[in-house]
Motif scaffolding. Structure first.
Motif, PDB file in Angstrom:
ATOM      1  N   PHE A   1     -10.094  -1.821  -8.254  1.00 25.47           N
ATOM      2  CA  PHE A   1      -9.514  -2.461  -9.435  1.00 25.47           C
ATOM      3  C   PHE A   1      -8.182  -1.813  -9.833  1.00 25.47           C
ATOM      4  O   PHE A   1      -7.870  -1.660 -11.009  1.00 25.47           O
ATOM      5  N   ASP A   2      -7.400  -1.456  -8.840  1.00 22.38           N
ATOM      6  CA  ASP A   2      -6.116  -0.793  -9.080  1.00 22.38           C
ATOM      7  C   ASP A   2      -5.199  -1.691  -9.907  1.00 22.38           C
ATOM      8  O   ASP A   2      -5.235  -2.920  -9.793  1.00 22.38           O
ATOM      9  N   ARG A   3      -4.363  -1.074 -10.744  1.00 25.17           N
ATOM     10  CA  ARG A   3      -3.374  -1.822 -11.522  1.00 25.17           C
ATOM     11  C   ARG A   3      -2.126  -2.108 -10.686  1.00 25.17           C
ATOM     12  O   ARG A   3      -1.273  -2.889 -11.100  1.00 25.17           O
ATOM     13  N   THR A   4      -2.016  -1.456  -9.546  1.00 25.86           N
ATOM     14  CA  THR A   4      -0.954  -1.797  -8.595  1.00 25.86           C
ATOM     15  C   THR A   4      -1.506  -2.830  -7.623  1.00 25.86           C
ATOM     16  O   THR A   4      -2.600  -2.658  -7.078  1.00 25.86           O
ATOM     17  N   ILE A   5      -0.763  -3.907  -7.417  1.00 24.17           N
ATOM     18  CA  ILE A   5      -1.225  -4.990  -6.551  1.00 24.17           C
ATOM     19  C   ILE A   5      -0.632  -4.801  -5.157  1.00 24.17           C
ATOM     20  O   ILE A   5       0.587  -4.709  -4.995  1.00 24.17           O
ATOM     21  N   TYR A   6      -1.515  -4.761  -4.149  1.00 21.65           N
ATOM     22  CA  TYR A   6      -1.085  -4.561  -2.771  1.00 21.65           C
ATOM     23  C   TYR A   6      -1.222  -5.817  -1.916  1.00 21.65           C
ATOM     24  O   TYR A   6      -0.617  -5.894  -0.842  1.00 21.65           O
ATOM     25  N   TYR A   7      -2.033  -6.777  -2.359  1.00 24.63           N
ATOM     26  CA  TYR A   7      -2.206  -7.997  -1.573  1.00 24.63           C
ATOM     27  C   TYR A   7      -2.778  -9.095  -2.461  1.00 24.63           C
ATOM     28  O   TYR A   7      -3.426  -8.828  -3.478  1.00 24.63           O
ATOM     29  N   ALA A   8      -2.512 -10.333  -2.100  1.00 26.27           N
ATOM     30  CA  ALA A   8      -3.013 -11.471  -2.860  1.00 26.27           C
ATOM     31  C   ALA A   8      -4.535 -11.503  -2.811  1.00 26.27           C
ATOM     32  O   ALA A   8      -5.146 -11.242  -1.776  1.00 26.27           O
TER      33      ALA A   8
ATOM     34  N   GLU B   1     -14.543 -14.160   0.396  1.00 30.56           N
ATOM     35  CA  GLU B   1     -14.984 -13.757   1.736  1.00 30.56           C
ATOM     36  C   GLU B   1     -13.885 -13.978   2.767  1.00 30.56           C
ATOM     37  O   GLU B   1     -13.676 -13.168   3.663  1.00 30.56           O
ATOM     38  N   GLN B   2     -13.167 -15.080   2.636  1.00 34.86           N
ATOM     39  CA  GLN B   2     -12.140 -15.404   3.618  1.00 34.86           C
ATOM     40  C   GLN B   2     -10.870 -14.575   3.436  1.00 34.86           C
ATOM     41  O   GLN B   2     -10.137 -14.337   4.396  1.00 34.86           O
ATOM     42  N   THR B   3     -10.588 -14.147   2.214  1.00 30.81           N
ATOM     43  CA  THR B   3      -9.308 -13.479   1.963  1.00 30.81           C
ATOM     44  C   THR B   3      -9.428 -11.978   1.746  1.00 30.81           C
ATOM     45  O   THR B   3      -8.410 -11.275   1.783  1.00 30.81           O
ATOM     46  N   ASP B   4     -10.644 -11.463   1.532  1.00 32.63           N
ATOM     47  CA  ASP B   4     -10.751 -10.062   1.132  1.00 32.63           C
ATOM     48  C   ASP B   4     -11.997  -9.384   1.691  1.00 32.63           C
ATOM     49  O   ASP B   4     -12.591  -8.534   1.041  1.00 32.63           O
TER      50      ASP B   4
ATOM     51  N   VAL C   1       1.021  -0.823  11.569  1.00 32.09           N
ATOM     52  CA  VAL C   1       1.884  -1.126  10.436  1.00 32.09           C
ATOM     53  C   VAL C   1       1.057  -1.592   9.240  1.00 32.09           C
ATOM     54  O   VAL C   1       0.125  -2.392   9.386  1.00 32.09           O
ATOM     55  N   PHE C   2       1.399  -1.094   8.059  1.00 31.38           N
ATOM     56  CA  PHE C   2       0.773  -1.568   6.825  1.00 31.38           C
ATOM     57  C   PHE C   2       1.542  -2.783   6.312  1.00 31.38           C
ATOM     58  O   PHE C   2       2.781  -2.821   6.347  1.00 31.38           O
ATOM     59  N   THR C   3       0.800  -3.783   5.829  1.00 30.37           N
ATOM     60  CA  THR C   3       1.399  -4.988   5.269  1.00 30.37           C
ATOM     61  C   THR C   3       0.695  -5.345   3.972  1.00 30.37           C
ATOM     62  O   THR C   3      -0.395  -4.838   3.682  1.00 30.37           O
ATOM     63  N   ASN C   4       1.309  -6.238   3.194  1.00 34.67           N
ATOM     64  CA  ASN C   4       0.715  -6.678   1.923  1.00 34.67           C
ATOM     65  C   ASN C   4      -0.292  -7.790   2.152  1.00 34.67           C
ATOM     66  O   ASN C   4      -0.154  -8.925   1.677  1.00 34.67           O
ATOM     67  N   THR C   5      -1.323  -7.462   2.920  1.00 34.98           N
ATOM     68  CA  THR C   5      -2.449  -8.352   3.168  1.00 34.98           C
ATOM     69  C   THR C   5      -3.726  -7.521   3.101  1.00 34.98           C
ATOM     70  O   THR C   5      -3.680  -6.291   3.125  1.00 34.98           O
ATOM     71  N   ALA C   6      -4.870  -8.197   3.020  1.00 32.83           N
ATOM     72  CA  ALA C   6      -6.141  -7.485   2.943  1.00 32.83           C
ATOM     73  C   ALA C   6      -6.361  -6.637   4.189  1.00 32.83           C
ATOM     74  O   ALA C   6      -5.845  -6.941   5.272  1.00 32.83           O
ATOM     75  N   ALA C   7      -7.139  -5.583   4.047  1.00 30.18           N
ATOM     76  CA  ALA C   7      -7.354  -4.631   5.136  1.00 30.18           C
ATOM     77  C   ALA C   7      -8.122  -5.251   6.293  1.00 30.18           C
ATOM     78  O   ALA C   7      -8.959  -6.145   6.115  1.00 30.18           O
ATOM     79  N   MET C   8      -7.831  -4.759   7.486  1.00 33.05           N
ATOM     80  CA  MET C   8      -8.573  -5.180   8.664  1.00 33.05           C
ATOM     81  C   MET C   8     -10.002  -4.650   8.599  1.00 33.05           C
ATOM     82  O   MET C   8     -10.325  -3.778   7.777  1.00 33.05           O
ATOM     83  N   ALA C   9     -10.845  -5.170   9.457  1.00 34.03           N
ATOM     84  CA  ALA C   9     -12.212  -4.662   9.602  1.00 34.03           C
ATOM     85  C   ALA C   9     -12.631  -4.834  11.045  1.00 34.03           C
ATOM     86  O   ALA C   9     -12.072  -5.651  11.777  1.00 34.03           O
ATOM     87  N   SER C  10     -13.617  -4.064  11.432  1.00 34.77           N
ATOM     88  CA  SER C  10     -14.147  -4.190  12.787  1.00 34.77           C
ATOM     89  C   SER C  10     -14.568  -5.632  13.042  1.00 34.77           C
ATOM     90  O   SER C  10     -15.127  -6.292  12.176  1.00 34.77           O
TER      91      SER C  10
END
Length: 479
Positions: free
Chosen positions: A117-124, A299-302, A363-372
Motif C-alpha cells: 500500500f505504498d504512497r509511491t505509485i510504481y505501476y498501474a 488477477e490479470q494485472t497484478d 530491467v525494471f519497468t513501471n509494470t507489475a512484477a514478474m512471477a515464476s
C-alpha cells in the motif's frame, strides 16, 4: 530407522539452491525393468475426482467462517507517480464497513521490493488501500468513497524506454538490476566465429504472458490469540508459512497454512500473496476472520507474469553442421520486481559447443512484477535458440533434426561432468520414426498455396530434464 543428513544442490525454478536433506541410512532399492508396479504406468482414478466433478471440493473462495469480513482493494489508476491526497474517512463512515488497511498499518512489509500500500505509485493497478466490510458489495461501494488524488510522473513500461537516455527513474537506484549485465563465458567466442563457415544472426522477441489460472489469488485469515491460520490458494504452503511468519514477526509454530484444493497456479503461487498479507493484517487489526480474493482484473494485472524478452542470437558452424560459437545478448524487463528468470541457460547447455557467451540485462519497468511461470526463462530461451537453429539448418541445407543430433551434448559442459541420465537422443530417434519425419519432409509442397502444411521440431531443457518435440505445423499465408 536411523537417519542421516546430506548437503546437496537442487535446482528450483532455474536457479540452484543448497539444501540439507534428511535420508534414512538404508535407502530402498530403485525400480528395475522387472519391477511389479501397481500404480505407476497404469490408469487409475484420481482420489479427488469425485469431489471436483460434483462441486464438493472446497477452494479458498469457498471457505466460510463465522463473522467473516470481506476485502476490496483500491488500486492506482496511473503507471507512476505519488499520492498527494488520501482520506479513508468517508469510506469508514459507510454502515457495514469495519476497517481499512493503509501503508502505516503494514510498515516494513514488502512484496517484490514494494512496500504494501505504498504512497509511491510504481505501476498501474498497484493496491493503495484495502477496505474490510460485512459484505463484498459494501466493501466495493466504500472504495468509491475514498478520497484519493495523485500526481502522475513520467513512466517506462518496456525495456527499451527504461534503458533510453534520460529515461524516467523506475526505482530510486535506477532501472537496471544490480546483477546486470550477467555474463557467462565458455571458451573463446571470437575464435569460434573466425573458424565458422556459416554464421546466422537474428533477433527474437517474446511477449509478456499471463498465468490466467481459473482460481485467482486469494486467502482467508483468522487469528486465535497470537496464532494465525491462513487458508490460501498456494503451491507452497511452507513458503507461505515462512513468508507470513517473517512479515509479522511470528515463530513458524504460530502460523498454520491450509490449502485444500487449488484451481491452477503455474508458478505464480509459490509463496504468500498480496491477498494473504492483507487478510492476515486486517484479521489481526479487527480480530475477526477476513477474506481477500483478487477479482479477475486484479488477477490479470497484478498477480505476476512471464516476462517479455529481446534475444539477439548468433550461431556459427562449420559446413558439416558442427557448432563452433553460440552468442546471446538478451534484455529482460522484470516489471517492478521479482527474480532473474534466465533465457540464457538453454544456450549454455542444450548443444555441444566449446565457445559460448551469454549476456543478460535485467530491467525494471513501471509494470507489475514478474512471477515464476512454468520453466521461466527456459521457454523464452528455447524459442530464440530453436528458431535460430532452424535458420542455421536452412543456411547449411541440412535436416534440422540432423543438425541437433550432430551437436548433441552428452555431458554437462559447464561443470564437466556426466549427466545422471539423458535419453534425448533416443527421443529424437523414436519421435522421428513414429512421426514419419523423413517422409513428411520429403513431400513436395506448393509454394503458392494459400494453406501449406509442414513439419517442424524443437528441443527444450528445464532443470535436470530434457524433452524433444516433433510437431505438425500449418502455415496460412495472408495476402
Amino acid at each position: 530407522m536411523a537417519k542421516r543428513f546430506v548437503t546437496t544442490k537442487v535446482e528450483i525454478e532455474g536457479r540452484e539452491e543448497t539444501k540439507v536433506v534428511e535420508l534414512p541410512t538404508r535407502n530402498p532399492e530403485p525400480w528395475g525393468d522387472d519391477a511389479s508396479l501397481h500404480i505407476v504406468g497404469r490408469r487409475d482414478k484420481r482420489m479427488d475426482a469425485l469431489e471436483k466433478v460434483t462441486g464438493e471440493a472446497e477452494f479458498t473462495a469457498d471457505v466460510q467462517l463465522p463473522g467473516m469480513l470481506h476485502v476490496a482493494l483500491k488500486r492506482a489508476t496511473i503507471a507512476a507517480g505519488r499520492i498527494t491526497t488520501f482520506d479513508l474517512g468517508p469510506a469508514l463512515a459507510i454502515p457495514g464497513v469495519r476497517g481499512a488497511l493503509a501503508m502505516d498499518d503494514v510498515q516494513g512489509i514488502k512484496l517484490d521490493g514494494v512496500q504494501l500500500f505504498d504512497r509511491t505509485i510504481y505501476y498501474a493497478n498497484q493496491p493503495i488501500a484495502a477496505i474490510c466490510a460485512d459484505t463484498m458489495e459494501i466493501a466495493e461501494r466504500a472504495l468509491r468513497a475514498i478520497r484519493v488524488e495523485t500526481e502522475p510522473l513520467p513512466h517506462a513500461i518496456d525495456a527499451e524506454s527504461a534503458l533510453a537516455e534520460n529515461a524516467p527513474r523506475v526505482k530510486p537506484h535506477g532501472n537496471m538490476h544490480r546483477a546486470s549485465p550477467r555474463v557467462v563465458v565458455r571458451g573463446d567466442l571470437e575464435a569460434g566465429l573466425r573458424d565458422a563457415d556459416v554464421t546466422v544472426v537474428r533477433e527474437y522477441r517474446t511477449p509478456v504472458a499471463l498465468h490466467s489460472a481459473l482460481e485467482p489469488h486469494g486467502a482467508v485469515a483468522a487469528w486465535s490469540g497470537d496464532r494465525v491460520t491462513v487458508w490460501e490458494s498456494t503451491q507452497g504452503i511452507f513458503n507461505t508459512r515462512g513468508d507470513i511468519a517473517e512479515a509479522f514477526e511470528l515463530p513458524l509454530s504460530s502460523v498454520r497454512v491450509v490449502k485444500n484444493y487449488m484451481g491452477g497456479g503455474f508458478g505464480a503461487k509459490n509463496g504468500a500473496s498480496f491477498a494473504a498479507y492483507t487478510a492476515v493484517a486486517l484479521s489481526r487489526k479487527l480480530r475477526r476472520p477476513v477474506r481477500c480474493i483478487f477479482d479477475r482484473e486484479g488477477e490479470q494485472t497484478d498477480a505476476g507474469n512471464r516476462t517479455a524478452t529481446i534475444q539477439r542470437v548468433t550461431l556459427a558452424a562449420r559446413r558439416d553442421g558442427t557448432l563452433v560459437a553460440i552468442s546471446l545478448d538478451a534484455t529482460i524487463p522484470l516489471g517492478i520486481g521479482g527474480w532473474l528468470s534466465s533465457p540464457a541457460r538453454i544456450y549454455q547447455e542444450m548443444y555441444r559447443c566449446a565457445n559460448v557467451r551469454t549476456s543478460e540485462t535485467f530491467v525494471f519497468t513501471n509494470t507489475a512484477a514478474m512471477a515464476s511461470f512454468r520453466a521461466p526463462g527456459h521457454v523464452e530461451g528455447a524459442f530464440g535458440l530453436e528458431s535460430a537453429m532452424d535458420v542455421l539448418a536452412r543456411e547449411l541445407a541440412m535436416d534440422p533434426l540432423e543438425l541437433r543430433r550432430r551437436n548433441y551434448a552428452d555431458h554437462d559442459q559447464d561443470k564437466n561432468r556426466p549427466y545422471s541420465a539423458k535419453h534425448l537422443d533416443e527421443c529424437y530417434r523414436l519421435g522421428a520414426e513414429r512421426f514419419g519425419w523423413s517422409l513428411a519432409r520429403s513431400r513436395t509442397r506448393d509454394a503458392n498455396a494459400r494453406l501449406r502444411r509442414g513439419v517442424g521440431m524443437a528441443s527444450l531443457s528445464w532443470g535436470a530434464g530434457r524433452t524433444a518435440r516433433l510437431r505438425h505445423r500449418t502455415h496460412q499465408r495472408r495476402w
